[in-house]
Write an enzyme that holds these catalytic residues in place. Sequence first.
Site, PDB file in Angstrom:
ATOM      1  N   ARG A  21       0.826  -1.212   0.000  1.00  0.00           N
ATOM      2  CA  ARG A  21       0.000   0.000   0.000  1.00  0.00           C
ATOM      3  C   ARG A  21       0.863   1.266   0.000  1.00  0.00           C
ATOM      4  NH1 ARG A  21      -4.030  -0.061   4.728  1.00  0.00           N
ATOM      5  NH2 ARG A  21      -2.376  -1.263   5.716  1.00  0.00           N
ATOM      6  N   GLY A 446     -24.994   4.024  15.718  1.00  0.00           N
ATOM      7  CA  GLY A 446     -24.332   2.869  16.326  1.00  0.00           C
ATOM      8  C   GLY A 446     -22.936   3.131  16.834  1.00  0.00           C
ATOM      9  N   GLU A 498     -19.938   0.496  19.833  1.00  0.00           N
ATOM     10  CA  GLU A 498     -19.150  -0.340  18.895  1.00  0.00           C
ATOM     11  C   GLU A 498     -17.638  -0.182  19.048  1.00  0.00           C
ATOM     12  OE1 GLU A 498     -20.710  -0.199  14.850  1.00  0.00           O
ATOM     13  OE2 GLU A 498     -22.761   0.040  15.579  1.00  0.00           O
ATOM     14  N   CYS A 657     -26.998   3.337   4.158  1.00  0.00           N
ATOM     15  CA  CYS A 657     -26.252   4.528   3.794  1.00  0.00           C
ATOM     16  C   CYS A 657     -26.847   5.083   2.497  1.00  0.00           C
ATOM     17  CB  CYS A 657     -24.786   4.190   3.599  1.00  0.00           C
ATOM     18  SG  CYS A 657     -24.029   3.588   5.117  1.00  0.00           S
ATOM     19  N   HIS A 708     -20.050  12.798   7.357  1.00  0.00           N
ATOM     20  CA  HIS A 708     -18.793  12.731   6.603  1.00  0.00           C
ATOM     21  C   HIS A 708     -18.033  14.046   6.670  1.00  0.00           C
ATOM     22  CE1 HIS A 708     -21.643   9.828   4.929  1.00  0.00           C
ATOM     23  NE2 HIS A 708     -20.603   9.035   4.959  1.00  0.00           N
TER      24      HIS A 708
HETATM   25  N1  GLN Z   1     -23.865   0.723  12.851  1.00  0.00           N
HETATM   26  C1  GLN Z   1     -22.824   1.134  11.984  1.00  0.00           C
HETATM   27  C2  GLN Z   1     -22.080   2.309  12.539  1.00  0.00           C
HETATM   28  O1  GLN Z   1     -22.674   3.120  13.186  1.00  0.00           O
HETATM   29  C3  GLN Z   1     -23.370   1.480  10.622  1.00  0.00           C
HETATM   30  C4  GLN Z   1     -22.279   1.911   9.680  1.00  0.00           C
HETATM   31  C5  GLN Z   1     -22.709   2.093   8.233  1.00  0.00           C
HETATM   32  O2  GLN Z   1     -23.859   2.246   7.923  1.00  0.00           O
HETATM   33  N2  GLN Z   1     -21.791   2.091   7.327  1.00  0.00           N
HETATM   34  O3  GLN Z   1     -20.915   2.491  12.335  1.00  0.00           O
HETATM   35 ZN    ZN Z   2     -24.493   4.401   7.075  1.00  0.00          ZN
END
Ligand code: GLN
Ligand code: ZN
Length: 779
Positions: A21, A446, A498, A657, A708
Amino acid sequence: MPAAQPVLVANLGFPRIGPRRQLKTALERFWSGRLEQASLLQTAADLRREGWARQAELGVDILPSNDFSLYDQVLDATLMVGAVPPRFAGARGLELYFAMARGARSGEQETGCCGQDAVACEMTKWFDTNYHYLAPEVAAGQTFDLASTKPVDEFLEARAQGRHTRPVLIGPVTWLKLAKAKDGSDPRDLLDALLPVYGEVLRRLAAAGADWVQMDEPALALDLDDTDRAAFACAYERLTEAAPGLKLMLTPYFAAVEDSLDLALSLPVAGLHLDLVRGPGDLDPTLAKARPDLVLSLGVVDGRNIWRADLTALLDRLEPVVTSGRRVLLAPSCSLLHAPIDLTAETRLDPEVASWLAFGVQKLEELALLARALNEGRASVADALAASDAALAARRASPKVRDLAVQARMAAVTPQMADRAAPVAERLALQAQVLNLPAYPTTTIGSFPQTQAVRRARADQARGRLEPGAYQAFLEDETRMAIRWQESAGLDVLVHGEFERNDMVQYFGEQLSGFAFTEHAWVQSYGSRCVRPPIIYGDVARPRPMTVDWWRYAQSLTVRPVKGMLTGPVTILQWSFVRDDIPRSETCRQIALAIRDEVADLEAAGAVIIQIDEAALREGLPLRRAAQAEHLAWTVDCFRLSAAVAGPATQVHTHMCYSEFNEIIGAIGQMDADVISIETARSQMELLEAFADYRYPAQIGPGLYDIHSPRVPSVGEMADLLRLAGQRLSADQLWVNPDCGLKTRGWAEVKPAVAAMVEAARRLRAEMSLDVARKPAGE
Ligand code: GLN
Ligand code: ZN
């Protein structure tokens, strides 16, 4: 009988990130000001030189050039034709290039062009792959000019190294079909203006000594209308005239050309490539109808997956083709951009599983082997063929791919298992009693920030520098702080954050049987971002609960509901390398059963809300409309199978998404979730129209702010978005949440943003009670 004309091996594109990479490292150091531009360009030149040398060594006769890109090959094409959106005016060179790719902020050293903020070009998925390209932006009446000679420069660069290459260009029709016109005009109207620039590039390539050019036209394998067909006819007529001596290899991929085969064969090009992995049925009609002098590039080895090819079966198919006298090239089905580079870099893969695999380098070896067998007879490669046959037979017979318990369960699946116990209206009423949430309930998607500390702890634990007990205690602390903070922020439905997850697919894959993980099998996703998809090689089962302990711990800290958080079967499938020995739908159903077990266990442990993320539901949709309904049927069915074990009082959420929801709104309805959260912040709630028109019966959390971006949104703008959403949907349908997980953000952004979001919900609640108070009695 040996081939009348030697069969050659052509590669359509080589991975450009480098085996370690190197491109990613160099780009990120350059962007942060730690690497000089000259060093970045030197790294890029080294990668090209090593790539050509490697491919030549592997036996590739026709080497691609201009397949390299610092960021994205579509952006390269956009700059080649000088289609620079006005907001980037004044910037040049790499500054312009990266401003278009990543946006420019005024006052920022790194991309301080244009004297003002300029948002990046829109990034979107490259056909049905997980690669993202930057969409060209065009406007009616715009002009084009040859603004970059990259294809010629890289051709000459290779030539100076003694390598004669076949330059790769994104074809003009595909480029226009990928282009977006904000003024509502049809980008295809610009074909006449665009073709002279392509003609000029071809003339210059010919003058530099090129004899063939690979014209990538994946759009040829889409559903085409009359305008598209006319565009192909006109473009290739004109380009052939523009550079008469130059031969064009028309190169569609990712699907069968099918009903456009007659069109393809009518074009005055010298060669046609076929993706025979996705469209094996294209070969016979092509052989029957193609001009005798048309050179065929047969894409026989899968450029998008990691399995060894069945060389003997391919030879059975190819021998009659080459003995018929047809001039044939062998190629991967598409560019190897979508494959990891080299299997021999893997040291920790189960050797048995590894023996079934072929990455980019191995795929080129397979092609060279096939060519040799066709040119010199099978006997000339007897040992290698026998080894390939043996590996395939071993894979078929291996107990590792089969799990009888899984197969018994699969056989026992009934359609009723995919149905919730009650219809959605009844369920929502029951859930309202259990949950007792206010109007406009607030939640997040999440994940919370994966801070330096979180990533360092995970890395330390993986390297044995942090004891499992200490790591566990660290994660518990993070989770506890996240719960405390969510309570103080006033969120209604909490998440555990998470922190224990590296990645939303890998975390589950590592706990499921039938999955293997690699160390170096990176594939470019966009720019400097690479992903390392797991490999599903066998029947999938869940030996033990995967998330219940973390959920239980988080819920023990609060009386507010904490969501159980799972990744859905379609997303796990889509973001993995998938078996080719059983249908994708079958693997997906196995994963669905595993997730179903997790849903049942979470519910039994007391979870009243369970979220099953299907971020990639839209992604694997077949490119041809005719195949889409069937695909949506089984993907939706797999989601339902995983969710429907939940009782009617348990609220099932899903999250998706950014997607073009319009086309698949019916399928989203059929998923029969109780609540869906979606990305809508950037489109000013426009996407909700699809839900409104469809009369979506369940609840929706339209993403109120774009995670984002580091920007912290104001209460007022989020309240406005909610009011906008309220015009399309009824207030009691709406949830309040950001548009995706927060793992890529810092706490310094998340805390004020979520506080403002909660405040926006409070404002709307207050307006609602005012409305109720104002209404005359009896209404
Ligand atoms: N539950 C995931 C998070 O919050 C969902 C991520 C995603 O939709 N790409 O990170
Ligand atoms: Zn998402």
